[in-house]
Design a protein around this motif. Structure first.
Motif, PDB file in Angstrom:
ATOM      1  N   SER A   1      36.547  40.286  76.918  1.00 23.42           N
ATOM      2  CA  SER A   1      36.929  41.654  77.291  1.00 23.42           C
ATOM      3  C   SER A   1      37.821  41.683  78.520  1.00 23.42           C
ATOM      4  O   SER A   1      38.821  42.403  78.567  1.00 23.42           O
TER       5      SER A   1
ATOM      6  N   ALA B   1      41.759  42.893  78.842  1.00 20.73           N
ATOM      7  CA  ALA B   1      42.184  43.890  79.833  1.00 20.73           C
ATOM      8  C   ALA B   1      43.414  43.410  80.599  1.00 20.73           C
ATOM      9  O   ALA B   1      44.366  44.166  80.807  1.00 20.73           O
TER      10      ALA B   1
ATOM     11  N   PRO C   1      44.813  50.685  73.089  1.00 17.53           N
ATOM     12  CA  PRO C   1      43.618  51.345  73.636  1.00 17.53           C
ATOM     13  C   PRO C   1      43.213  52.576  72.829  1.00 17.53           C
ATOM     14  O   PRO C   1      42.022  52.883  72.711  1.00 17.53           O
TER      15      PRO C   1
ATOM     16  N   PHE D   1      39.013  48.252  84.914  1.00 14.95           N
ATOM     17  CA  PHE D   1      38.499  48.054  83.558  1.00 14.95           C
ATOM     18  C   PHE D   1      36.980  48.147  83.516  1.00 14.95           C
ATOM     19  O   PHE D   1      36.397  48.861  82.690  1.00 14.95           O
TER      20      PHE D   1
ATOM     21  N   ASP E   1      34.792  51.118  81.808  1.00 14.87           N
ATOM     22  CA  ASP E   1      33.941  50.699  80.695  1.00 14.87           C
ATOM     23  C   ASP E   1      32.471  51.011  80.961  1.00 14.87           C
ATOM     24  O   ASP E   1      31.695  51.239  80.019  1.00 14.87           O
TER      25      ASP E   1
ATOM     26  N   GLY F   1      37.830  51.339  79.062  1.00 14.58           N
ATOM     27  CA  GLY F   1      38.489  50.474  80.041  1.00 14.58           C
ATOM     28  C   GLY F   1      39.895  50.090  79.624  1.00 14.58           C
ATOM     29  O   GLY F   1      40.794  49.958  80.466  1.00 14.58           O
ATOM     30  N   LEU F   2      40.114  49.917  78.310  1.00 11.94           N
ATOM     31  CA  LEU F   2      41.451  49.561  77.828  1.00 11.94           C
ATOM     32  C   LEU F   2      42.443  50.678  78.105  1.00 11.94           C
ATOM     33  O   LEU F   2      43.598  50.425  78.473  1.00 11.94           O
TER      34      LEU F   2
ATOM     35  N   VAL G   1      43.343  50.569  82.021  1.00  9.83           N
ATOM     36  CA  VAL G   1      44.288  49.544  82.485  1.00  9.83           C
ATOM     37  C   VAL G   1      45.686  49.788  81.920  1.00  9.83           C
ATOM     38  O   VAL G   1      46.690  49.462  82.563  1.00  9.83           O
TER      39      VAL G   1
END
Length: 616
Positions: free
Chosen positions: A63, A67, A160, A232, A236, A243-244, A247
């Motif tokens: 993960s 990111a 994302p 991120f 998240d 989180g995607l 960022v």
């Protein structure tokens, strides 16, 4: 030793980078080589199992890597790059994504046999492509600017949103089955907006600090990298998979602040991304089991994959790009290229776990279904993108060309000689008047400073693999070489010899490789051409070798410029001293006395050496 965690980490990185090198060396899709390498060391031979080795930290490692990769990709999303075709990107990323979501969900239900609820969720996830697969393909295929930019932007922007769409679909499914309240849906939208605000806010703050000198040079990249990871993880933690989005928002904001230190950050992030993409693909494919791979061969899954590739993707692109100005060839190429990658693989595992635990029928095959789509699209699109782009006329060039910075008599005849081998050549100068000779010879020219940001977005440098800095200013040449060193590599950067001062005034790390011997600076070369020196081609044979060529040139002033082998590969003699020169054509700048000698030989009917020797 194979069970050692340190050994496995080292081998994963080594095999990943080696796969990238093999792909570069043999002009193969890097994603395909990395995937095959992971399968060989993992399920096929059982040498490594990264998921077992890393245990609970396996998913967090993947993960965090995703990111960083997504942030690095979004750092290149400057809005100035899409002037003229912004509507295409917006349509594909919104209308096209919606169509792909709906059609993909129907395909998952009727062909793969998933329930409508599960199909609705996974259909949202499968709209993603992503920088981990798109960017290596674009680097390999060398597409023209518009299709390449559209594919890049779609891959980074939709990545994302694909995870968020799947998350939204799952919230709707839970709400419809009375497993959650309407408040949870509101929380989802609120968390998504908050993630975007956090990412944009941190990106703007970091950019502001960078521009005003509050962060020292040696801490810029570490602080940015740490901030990306923090953004991120924080987003998240608020809601999974947001989180995607955070960022990506952070990267886009920083990209459009036009920071003076952005290029340095990009080079740093690109190096990290190459390592991460290589390592992550190896880890994911090496952790698969034979049973999972066998599940892919189920005809239901094969039918779903074929529908996604040949129906869903093309239809979503063709419908969403009506009236946006794209040609049918561009729509065909974009409608075919949609490889799925790391995000689809990693995020699908999260949804599979949640849906299985919640009792939804068919959710257990999500991982195998995703794997089948990823491998099929990576293989099909990886091997076909170059071929299809060539057939449609959307490759920037089939040949690797040369860009020459600095107009003048010599650079004009040099570019003409390069073009005579069907290789693209571009001469660029800051003054229109210096390009007069080049325009007379029908050489492609561009007016502007190659170091300026405006030039970066107005001149397509994709077709040119080699750069020669040949302006009249030594310091400017050295600066150009230093600036483009990361993009072209030291083996493809040259500058004409200095005409003032000591060559040692510039270190090897600042300037490029010296083009021609010391003494043949650009002013001398321009003077020679103005005095009547001409370009001459000489083809070497078994009877007329390079030694014969050198012997013949002793009686006259001849300056070898470059050579072209039988496969039409251009190279410089200084860099290939051990290379076989049989059949090679040497291109030289030759004194007018050569014409006189040839005329005397012809008049006297004297015997000439068995070489092919002609003027351009």
């Amino acid at each position: 030793m194979l069970d050692s965690v340190l050994f496995q980490i080292a081998m994963i990185i080594t095999i990943g980078v080696l796969s990238q090198w093999i792909a570069w060396r043999f002009r193969l899709p890097a994603i395909v080589i990395m995937s095959l390498a992971g399968l060989i060391i993992g399920p096929f031979f059982g040498l490594f199992s990264p998921q077992e080795t890393f245990g609970e930290i396996f998913s967090p490692i993947i993960s965090l890597a995703v990111a960083i990769i997504l942030f690095e990709g979004s750092l290149s999303l400057d809005f100035r790059e899409i002037r003229g075709f912004r509507h295409s990107i917006v349509r594909i990323s919104t209308v096209g994504a919606l169509i792909a979501w709906l059609l993909g969900s129907l395909a998952a239900h009727y062909l793969a046999g998933l329930s409508l609820d599960v199909a609705f969720v996974i259909g949202g996830l499968f709209i993603v492509t992503g920088p981990t697969v798109i960017i290596p393909l674009l680097r390999q295929a060398k597409l023209k600017e518009r299709p390449a930019t559209i594919l890049k932007w779609e891959g980074i922007v939709v990545d994302p949103f694909g995870a968020l769409v799947a998350l939204f679909a799952m919230e709707v499914v839970f709400f419809r089955n009375q497993m959650i309240s309407g408040t949870s849906l509101l929380l989802f939208f609120g968390a998504s907006v908050l993630a975007a605000v956090i990412g944009a806010g941190v990106g703007f703050s970091i950019g502001w600090l960078l521009e005003r000198g509050y962060i020292p040079e040696y801490l810029k990249s570490p602080i940015v990298l740490g901030s990306v990871l923090l953004v991120f993880v924080l987003s998240d933690a608020i809601m999974h998979e947001t989180g995607l989005l955070a960022v990506t928002a952070m990267g886009i904001v920083m990209a459009n602040m036009h920071l003076s230190s952005l290029r340095d950050l990009l080079h740093f992030k690109e190096n990290i991304s190459v390592l991460l993409i290589s390592s992550v693909f190896i880890m994911l494919t090496a952790s698969l089991s034979i049973d999972t791979l066998l599940e892919i061969l189920n005809w239901h899954m094969l039918a779903f994959v074929l529908a996604m590739m040949f129906v869903v993707r093309p239809l979503s692109i063709w419908l969403s790009t009506i009236g946006v100005g794209l040609t049918n060839k561009e729509r065909t190429l974009i409608g075919w290229i949609a490889p799925r990658g790391i995000v689809a693989l990693t995020v699908s595992g999260f949804f599979a776990d949640v849906l299985v635990k919640s009792g939804f029928e068919g959710a257990e095959i999500i991982t195998a279904l995703t794997l089948g789509l990823v491998f099929s699209t990576v293989l099909a699109h990886g091997f076909s993108i170059g071929w299809l782009a060539k057939k449609l006329g959307l490759q920037a060039t089939e040949e690797s060309g040369v860009i020459i910075v600095g107009g003048g008599s010599f650079t004009a005849v040099l570019a003409e000689a390069i073009q005579s081998f069907d290789k693209p050549a571009l001469i660029m100068d800051r003054e229109w008047g210096r390009l007069y000779k080049a325009r007379q010879l029908n050489i492609k020219t561009a007016v502007g400073d190659i170091l300026s940001e405006h030039t970066e977005f107005s001149v397509d440098l994709t077709p040119y693999e080699t750069l020669i800095a040949a302006s009249g200013e030594d310091a400017y040449n050295a600066l150009i070489c230093h600036r483009f060193l990361p993009e072209y590599g030291r083996e493809h950067i040259y500058q004409t010899p200095m005409h003032t001062g000591d060559p040692s005034d510039y270190s090897k790390t600042l300037g490029g490789k010296t083009f021609l011997d010391q003494g043949y600076d650009i002013h001398t070369l321009n003077h020679l051409v103005d005095e009547g020196y001409t370009i001459r081609k000489t083809t070497l044979t078994e009877q007329y070798t390079y030694s014969d060529y050198e012997e013949d040139q002793k009686s006259q002033t001849t300056i070898p410029l470059f050579a072209v082998d039988q496969d039409n590969n251009l190279f410089f003699l200084e860099d290939n001293k051990k290379r076989s020169l049989d059949g090679v054509t040497i291109v030289s700048l030759t004194s007018p006395i050569r014409k006189i000698i040839k005329a005397i030989e012809k008049a006297g009917n004297s015997e000439v050496s068995p070489s092919t020797d002609e003027n351009v």
